[in-house]
Design a protein around this motif. Structure first.
Motif, PDB file in Angstrom:
ATOM      1  N   ASN A 157      -2.946  -1.435   0.723  1.00 62.53           N
ATOM      2  CA  ASN A 157      -3.146   0.011   0.523  1.00 62.53           C
ATOM      3  C   ASN A 157      -3.224   0.339  -0.965  1.00 62.53           C
ATOM      4  OD1 ASN A 157      -2.412   2.253   3.027  1.00 62.53           O
ATOM      5  ND2 ASN A 157      -2.268   0.068   3.461  1.00 62.53           N
ATOM      6  N   ILE A 158      -2.305  -0.224  -1.739  1.00 61.27           N
ATOM      7  CA  ILE A 158      -2.267   0.043  -3.176  1.00 61.27           C
ATOM      8  C   ILE A 158      -3.556  -0.427  -3.847  1.00 61.27           C
ATOM      9  CG2 ILE A 158      -1.141  -0.623  -5.336  1.00 61.27           C
ATOM     10  CD1 ILE A 158       1.502  -0.698  -3.781  1.00 61.27           C
ATOM     11  N   ARG A 159      -4.012  -1.617  -3.497  1.00 64.34           N
ATOM     12  CA  ARG A 159      -5.206  -2.175  -4.141  1.00 64.34           C
ATOM     13  C   ARG A 159      -6.472  -1.430  -3.730  1.00 64.34           C
ATOM     14  NH1 ARG A 159      -4.827  -6.870  -6.787  1.00 64.34           N
ATOM     15  NH2 ARG A 159      -6.934  -7.522  -6.246  1.00 64.34           N
ATOM     16  N   ILE A 160      -6.536  -0.969  -2.496  1.00 62.94           N
ATOM     17  CA  ILE A 160      -7.721  -0.230  -2.048  1.00 62.94           C
ATOM     18  C   ILE A 160      -7.823   1.122  -2.752  1.00 62.94           C
ATOM     19  CG2 ILE A 160      -8.782   0.922  -0.064  1.00 62.94           C
ATOM     20  CD1 ILE A 160      -7.577  -1.362   1.663  1.00 62.94           C
ATOM     21  N   LEU A 161      -6.674   1.769  -2.994  1.00 68.74           N
ATOM     22  CA  LEU A 161      -6.675   3.122  -3.565  1.00 68.74           C
ATOM     23  C   LEU A 161      -6.525   3.144  -5.080  1.00 68.74           C
ATOM     24  CD1 LEU A 161      -4.398   4.827  -0.893  1.00 68.74           C
ATOM     25  CD2 LEU A 161      -6.887   4.972  -1.074  1.00 68.74           C
ATOM     26  N   ALA A 162      -6.266   1.987  -5.695  1.00 71.28           N
ATOM     27  CA  ALA A 162      -6.057   1.937  -7.152  1.00 71.28           C
ATOM     28  C   ALA A 162      -7.356   2.224  -7.893  1.00 71.28           C
ATOM     29  CB  ALA A 162      -5.516   0.569  -7.557  1.00 71.28           C
ATOM     30  N   GLY A 163      -7.253   3.016  -8.958  1.00 69.06           N
ATOM     31  CA  GLY A 163      -8.400   3.275  -9.818  1.00 69.06           C
ATOM     32  C   GLY A 163      -9.449   4.193  -9.222  1.00 69.06           C
ATOM     33  N   VAL A 164      -9.142   4.879  -8.123  1.00 67.62           N
ATOM     34  CA  VAL A 164     -10.108   5.783  -7.488  1.00 67.62           C
ATOM     35  C   VAL A 164     -10.070   7.134  -8.195  1.00 67.62           C
ATOM     36  CG1 VAL A 164     -10.688   7.009  -5.364  1.00 67.62           C
ATOM     37  CG2 VAL A 164      -9.928   4.633  -5.261  1.00 67.62           C
ATOM     38  N   ARG A 165     -11.243   7.657  -8.528  1.00 70.69           N
ATOM     39  CA  ARG A 165     -11.310   8.965  -9.175  1.00 70.69           C
ATOM     40  C   ARG A 165     -10.863  10.066  -8.220  1.00 70.69           C
ATOM     41  NH1 ARG A 165     -17.350   9.483 -11.323  1.00 70.69           N
ATOM     42  NH2 ARG A 165     -17.669   9.208  -9.086  1.00 70.69           N
ATOM     43  N   PRO A 166     -10.272  11.143  -8.748  1.00 73.10           N
ATOM     44  CA  PRO A 166      -9.779  12.221  -7.874  1.00 73.10           C
ATOM     45  C   PRO A 166     -10.836  12.756  -6.919  1.00 73.10           C
ATOM     46  CG  PRO A 166      -8.968  12.535 -10.106  1.00 73.10           C
ATOM     47  CD  PRO A 166      -9.942  11.397 -10.174  1.00 73.10           C
ATOM     48  N   MET A 169     -12.388   5.364   3.870  1.00 75.64           N
ATOM     49  CA  MET A 169     -12.797   3.957   3.882  1.00 75.64           C
ATOM     50  C   MET A 169     -11.649   3.056   4.312  1.00 75.64           C
ATOM     51  SD  MET A 169     -14.415   1.827   0.671  1.00 75.64           S
ATOM     52  CE  MET A 169     -12.940   2.094  -0.327  1.00 75.64           C
ATOM     53  N   LEU A 170     -10.453   3.310   3.762  1.00 74.72           N
ATOM     54  CA  LEU A 170      -9.277   2.512   4.104  1.00 74.72           C
ATOM     55  C   LEU A 170      -8.967   2.634   5.590  1.00 74.72           C
ATOM     56  CD1 LEU A 170      -5.945   2.343   2.123  1.00 74.72           C
ATOM     57  CD2 LEU A 170      -5.924   2.701   4.573  1.00 74.72           C
ATOM     58  N   GLN A 171      -8.956   3.853   6.091  1.00 77.16           N
ATOM     59  CA  GLN A 171      -8.565   4.056   7.479  1.00 77.16           C
ATOM     60  C   GLN A 171      -9.675   3.679   8.453  1.00 77.16           C
ATOM     61  OE1 GLN A 171      -7.054   8.107   6.991  1.00 77.16           O
ATOM     62  NE2 GLN A 171      -4.998   7.310   7.241  1.00 77.16           N
ATOM     63  N   THR A 172     -10.938   3.684   7.984  1.00 76.71           N
ATOM     64  CA  THR A 172     -12.018   3.147   8.807  1.00 76.71           C
ATOM     65  C   THR A 172     -11.839   1.649   8.996  1.00 76.71           C
ATOM     66  OG1 THR A 172     -13.578   4.850   8.074  1.00 76.71           O
ATOM     67  CG2 THR A 172     -14.517   2.843   8.985  1.00 76.71           C
ATOM     68  N   ALA A 173     -11.453   0.966   7.917  1.00 73.02           N
ATOM     69  CA  ALA A 173     -11.179  -0.466   8.025  1.00 73.02           C
ATOM     70  C   ALA A 173     -10.066  -0.725   9.022  1.00 73.02           C
ATOM     71  CB  ALA A 173     -10.805  -1.038   6.655  1.00 73.02           C
TER      72      ALA A 173
END
Length: 495
Positions: A388-397, A406-410
């Motif tokens: 979860n942390i790696r998927i959401l890291a560095g994502v613009r607001p 995208m995470l929850q689709t996966a």
């Protein structure tokens, strides 16, 4: 005077912490309710089968209607959150979910129930990405976000097993209908508190990518339907046509997204190899876990004669493993590389799936189920948060909703729906059919052998990602040292 000043300063801070805690509690409660419904009705399927006269293949759609609508529309739900605002989308999704839960509980025939389950999935697809986005927007990257994401991951991964326990209790003591009715008071309370506590987010006036949403829904639905039909109809015309349509629709989805100025799926988020590896690992692990939920319920009821409540209660070791480790994993990540923590969790998951692939009908609960379930819970907790942390890291607001979708689709479409469909196909047991104990054991072994391959591939992906990042880090250090050496040489020459 100083005491009064101190009180004036600390009271607002304490009030803010209380409000933040209540806000997180509302989000987590709603997320738990959404995840519960992917499994809460599992243990009631035999009762529903008798009451409504479902066919063997039709019964599976009581589960798949929810999972497919949930997973297929998550990308659209995430994008709607970006454009309409996360608070507004979250509350709208909850309202749809609550209403459809009430209608599902009152269902009078099979078509009514399946339609209500699909509408539940639509509501969940709107609310779930917004819930995750509200967490990431409220907590900057670091310890606070990791702690909140740890709780969110625990709820998301442990909710399925809790659903079996709650569903079993309600089905045995009251009626299967309360597996759906229970969402109504909880959902209404979450809506009322959410309106008061959740922060408002800005709306953005951008077009919706309905073409991409349609292609994604058709693609995922067709692929899952095709795999679900393999045990029932083999490689028939309908099966091949469904899988073929799914492949074509997903290809069209990629083409549409590349041409859209405001795409449903932000393909730029996949430029990070670390994020891609985390998504793939996440999907494989969830797919493997769903086999445990689906086959172990049947195993416990058929081979051991458990009723709905007892078979749900048997999943308690898994739930405890997840929720205990969810308090520990954020600290482990603070000390060790997230991928190293995930690798330990993957090793436990691999051991659990190998163990379950060897279980026999004569094994006791302790010898055959308790320990692998505990390993599944601990391992899942150690994998889900790092990913979860790696998927959401560095994502613009402005991409928070798209990344959450995208995470929850996966998780829901790629893992829960498609992964389960593949495992059911590998087992050779028709989803929702009544199999003999011998056929069930053979099919279950095939399914867990397949899920072992899932976890093995996840291990390989994680190791390759970790090694690749280590090599990149070494090269970066060497490049910096070379630049520093060259700069130092130039300074000496000038001197």
């Amino acid at each position: 005077m100083s005491v009064g000043t101190s009180t004036d300063i600390t009271t607002p801070a304490a009030s803010n912490r209380t409000r933040a805690g209540l806000t997180l509690a509302v989000i987590l409660t709603a997320q738990l309710m959404l995840v519960l419904d992917s499994t809460i009705i599992n243990v009631a399927l035999p009762v529903i089968h008798q009451q409504f006269g479902f066919s063997a293949a039709g019964l599976s759609w009581v589960l798949n209607a929810y999972t497919l609508a949930f997973g297929g529309l998550l990308l659209l739900g995430g994008r709607l959150g970006d454009v309409l605002g996360y608070r507004r989308t979250f509350l709208l999704g909850l309202a749809v979910f609550v209403l459809s839960s009430a209608l599902g509980g009152a269902a009078q025939d099979s078509a009514w129930l399946i339609a209500a389950r699909a509408t539940q999935g639509i509501g969940a697809a709107l609310a779930a990405p917004a819930a995750l986005s509200l967490i990431t927007r409220s907590n900057p990257e670091g310890t606070a976000r990791n702690r909140a994401l740890g709780l969110f991951a625990a709820v998301s991964s442990g909710g399925a097993s809790i659903g079996l326990i709650v569903g079993g209790l309600l089905t045995t003591s009251v009626s299967w209908r309360w597996s759906l009715y229970i969402n109504v008071p909880i959902g209404i309370a979450a809506i009322i508190l959410g309106r008061r506590l959740l922060p408002e987010t800005d709306r953005r006036h951008e077009p919706f990518d309905f073409g991409g949403a349609l292609a994604a829904v058709v693609g995922m639905t067709s692929l899952v339907a095709g795999f679900v039909w393999i045990p029932e109809y083999g490689w028939s015309t309908r099966t091949i046509a469904a899988i073929g349509l799914g492949v074509v629709a997903m290809a069209a989805f990629v083409i549409i997204e590349r041409r859209m100025a405001h795409p449903l799926f932000a393909l730029r988020l996949l430029r990070s190899p670390g994020r891609v590896g985390a998504l793939l690992t996440f999907m494989l692990v969830v797919g493997g876990q769903m086999g445990g939920f689906f086959f172990l319920v049947q195993y416990l009821q058929s081979a051991h004669g458990y009723d709905a409540f007892t078979s749900g209660l048997a999943f308690l070791p898994l739930s405890l493993g997840i929720f205990v480790m969810s308090r520990i994993v954020p600290r482990l990540i603070g000390r060790f590389h997230p991928l190293r923590v995930a690798l330990v969790g993957l090793a436990l998951l691999l051991a659990a799936h190998i163990w379950l692939s060897q279980v026999t009908a004569s094994d006791s609960f302790l010898a055959g189920v308790f320990w692998p379930m505990l390993f599944l819970g601990i391992g899942a907790a150690m994998v889900f948060l790092p990913m979860n942390i790696r998927i959401l890291a560095g994502v613009r607001p402005q991409d928070a909703g798209a990344a959450s979708g995208m995470l929850q689709t996966a998780q829901q479409a790629g893992g829960a729906a498609l992964g389960l469909a593949v495992l059911v196909a590998a087992s050779g047991i028709g989803s929702g059919s009544v199999a003999s104990v011998g056929a069930l054991m053979t099919g279950m072994h095939h399914a867990f052998h397949t899920s072992t391959i899932f976890i093995g591939v996840a291990v390989l992906v994680t190791v390759v990602t970790l090694v690749g990042e280590r090599i990149a880090a070494v090269r970066s250090v060497r490049a910096a040292e070379l630049i520093a050496a060259q700069h130092s040489g130039e300074v000496l020459e000038e001197a």
